[in-house]
Scaffold this motif. Sequence first.
Motif, PDB file in Angstrom:
ATOM      1  N   ASP A  31       0.816  -1.217   0.000  1.00 19.21           N
ATOM      2  CA  ASP A  31       0.000   0.000   0.000  1.00 19.21           C
ATOM      3  C   ASP A  31       0.850   1.267   0.000  1.00 19.21           C
ATOM      4  OD1 ASP A  31       0.905  -0.641   2.519  1.00 19.21           O
ATOM      5  OD2 ASP A  31      -0.903  -0.030   3.565  1.00 19.21           O
ATOM      6  N   HIS A  32       2.106   1.175   0.465  1.00 16.45           N
ATOM      7  CA  HIS A  32       2.969   2.351   0.523  1.00 16.45           C
ATOM      8  C   HIS A  32       4.085   2.319  -0.516  1.00 16.45           C
ATOM      9  CE1 HIS A  32       1.918   3.549   4.959  1.00 16.45           C
ATOM     10  NE2 HIS A  32       0.885   3.533   4.149  1.00 16.45           N
ATOM     11  N   HIS A  33       4.173   1.219  -1.270  1.00 11.09           N
ATOM     12  CA  HIS A  33       5.205   1.077  -2.301  1.00 11.09           C
ATOM     13  C   HIS A  33       6.601   1.327  -1.732  1.00 11.09           C
ATOM     14  CE1 HIS A  33       2.102   0.646  -5.271  1.00 11.09           C
ATOM     15  NE2 HIS A  33       1.621   1.837  -5.039  1.00 11.09           N
ATOM     16  N   PRO A  82      17.732   0.873  -0.137  1.00 14.00           N
ATOM     17  CA  PRO A  82      17.762   1.755  -1.312  1.00 14.00           C
ATOM     18  C   PRO A  82      16.470   2.548  -1.448  1.00 14.00           C
ATOM     19  CG  PRO A  82      17.239  -0.486  -1.991  1.00 14.00           C
ATOM     20  CD  PRO A  82      17.536  -0.552  -0.517  1.00 14.00           C
ATOM     21  N   ALA A  83      16.537   3.652  -2.183  1.00  7.15           N
ATOM     22  CA  ALA A  83      15.334   4.414  -2.521  1.00  7.15           C
ATOM     23  C   ALA A  83      14.458   3.572  -3.446  1.00  7.15           C
ATOM     24  CB  ALA A  83      15.719   5.720  -3.199  1.00  7.15           C
ATOM     25  N   VAL A  84      13.145   3.706  -3.281  1.00  3.98           N
ATOM     26  CA  VAL A  84      12.183   2.901  -4.044  1.00  3.98           C
ATOM     27  C   VAL A  84      11.217   3.822  -4.778  1.00  3.98           C
ATOM     28  CG1 VAL A  84      10.366   1.136  -3.907  1.00  3.98           C
ATOM     29  CG2 VAL A  84      12.339   1.031  -2.352  1.00  3.98           C
ATOM     30  N   THR A  85      10.875   3.439  -5.999  1.00  4.98           N
ATOM     31  CA  THR A  85       9.864   4.174  -6.758  1.00  4.98           C
ATOM     32  C   THR A  85       8.856   3.204  -7.356  1.00  4.98           C
ATOM     33  OG1 THR A  85       9.479   5.738  -8.583  1.00  4.98           O
ATOM     34  CG2 THR A  85      11.234   4.128  -8.892  1.00  4.98           C
ATOM     35  N   ALA A  86       7.606   3.654  -7.448  1.00  2.95           N
ATOM     36  CA  ALA A  86       6.574   2.872  -8.125  1.00  2.95           C
ATOM     37  C   ALA A  86       6.291   3.420  -9.517  1.00  2.95           C
ATOM     38  CB  ALA A  86       5.289   2.878  -7.296  1.00  2.95           C
ATOM     39  N   ASP A  87       6.971   4.490  -9.884  1.00  2.00           N
ATOM     40  CA  ASP A  87       6.703   5.168 -11.150  1.00  2.00           C
ATOM     41  C   ASP A  87       7.411   4.497 -12.316  1.00  2.00           C
ATOM     42  OD1 ASP A  87       5.255   7.069  -9.727  1.00  2.00           O
ATOM     43  OD2 ASP A  87       7.001   8.385  -9.487  1.00  2.00           O
ATOM     44  N   MET A  88       6.833   4.654 -13.484  1.00  2.61           N
ATOM     45  CA  MET A  88       7.520   4.319 -14.728  1.00  2.61           C
ATOM     46  C   MET A  88       8.292   5.567 -15.118  1.00  2.61           C
ATOM     47  SD  MET A  88       4.478   2.241 -16.710  1.00  2.61           S
ATOM     48  CE  MET A  88       5.599   1.750 -18.023  1.00  2.61           C
ATOM     49  N   ARG A  89       9.597   5.542 -14.884  1.00  6.01           N
ATOM     50  CA  ARG A  89      10.361   6.771 -15.037  1.00  6.01           C
ATOM     51  C   ARG A  89      11.753   6.494 -15.577  1.00  6.01           C
ATOM     52  NH1 ARG A  89      11.945   8.969  -9.074  1.00  6.01           N
ATOM     53  NH2 ARG A  89      13.510  10.071 -10.320  1.00  6.01           N
ATOM     54  N   ILE A  90      12.335   7.544 -16.137  1.00  7.18           N
ATOM     55  CA  ILE A  90      13.720   7.511 -16.591  1.00  7.18           C
ATOM     56  C   ILE A  90      14.613   7.910 -15.419  1.00  7.18           C
ATOM     57  CG2 ILE A  90      15.396   8.538 -18.164  1.00  7.18           C
ATOM     58  CD1 ILE A  90      13.386   6.656 -19.508  1.00  7.18           C
TER      59      ILE A  90
END
Length: 456
Positions: free
Chosen positions: A183-185, A203-211
């Motif tokens: 729920d918090h990714h 590590p830093a985490v992202t749920a985005d589709m990103r460059i």
Amino acid sequence: MKSIGIDIGTTTICGIVLDIQTGRVLQSKTISNSASLPGSCSYERLQDPELIIRAVFRIYEGFTAKYQDIVSLGLTGQMHGIVYTDQAGQAASPLYTWLDERGNQAMEDGQTYAETLSAKTGYPMATGFGMATHYWHTLHHSIPSNAVSFCTIQDYAAMRLTSLAAPLVHVSDAASFGCCRMDHHGFDTQVLQAAGIDTGLLPAVTADMRIMGVTADQIPVSVSIGDNQASFIGSVQDMEHTVLVNVGTGSQISLGTDQITPCSGIELRPCAGGTYLFAGSCLCGGRAYAALEQFFRECAEMVTGSPAERVYSQMDQLLCTRRPSGKLKVDTRFAGTREAPSLTGSVSSLTLETFHPADFIYGVLDGIAGELFDYYQLICRSKGMPAQKMVGSGNGIRMNRNLQRILREKFQMDLSIPCHQEEASYGAALFSVVSAGYYPSLADAQKIIRYIDVNF
């Protein structure tokens, strides 16, 4: 316009060049992952990250030398495993792969490290999961002194390609480490701290589709994603209504959802664009069929006194000429399961009528399909609806028409197989194309996937 996708597997590293308009794979390159390192203990399964990075750069530079209009690069690879990184973004340790067994070693109270971490955090853990490996190193005071973070090997490759010093891990990979909140990714830092783990290394985490950065050639590189998610993205056009069946060394069944719905015995994994995957993983899959083939070769050598050639084609032909009764039942969980590593396979209904090679061949294939179908039924009950389509991937399906037939009969659905064989690399390329803005959504990008009709 073209995109590069690279899949860093345990035994091979595969790269493709994808035409993002037609969906055609213009070039494919697969090389052996010969980065295995000898461990000081029998339970260690290690690889040299620098040898892997050299192989990745070799594939990348070969593609960029030939194609000028590459607009994005995507990476995927083996999930669960971790490599520690230092302040300069260089590897501070070997890659502890997903096959590493230190999490199954017993502690003083008789429980394994994975079991203990599960009990302390409330999250299901297994050996090879990055957090279980990190927990072992924490208790053994063996985290490298210069380590500032850790990540998957595909994250490390993305760092090196973009000259970044800190990893950025997509939630699809972060979840494979364990102790990640859907729920918090992100990681559940509260329970990890309570278990004695220093969360400063996470590590830093992202749920985005990103460059996440660009190469020296100014090619945008997307955040890396897990190989299960990449294979799914690169195989299906409709993620919510298509079940993906993959048979390689292991086997796996995946089905998409946009809801966080727990399912007992099934992993729920973050995917992309706010979607999730139900994933049921079998440890034996194609290994079960390979074990049977090896058994037949050993029998042939016993009779002839000479080593036998591979007999896969003879096994396939035998089932085409003699349809067995189907009464022999083979449980193909020969390597146990993630939840029950000590579980063993079995053979039942063995009679004089069924004690024949064709019955064993059919029984093993039916066992492989049956284990996947059992997972599928669990998923359907949690999801509340069946899939509308079935897609198959992996050499275990592509090269075995008998298994294709058994899967169709078991699932009562037609089977489609993608025209391209590099599903994970293809999915990584599609993910990067969307991340770079060349398609508005994954669903739009996935329309370029084409299939082979294998129904007969």
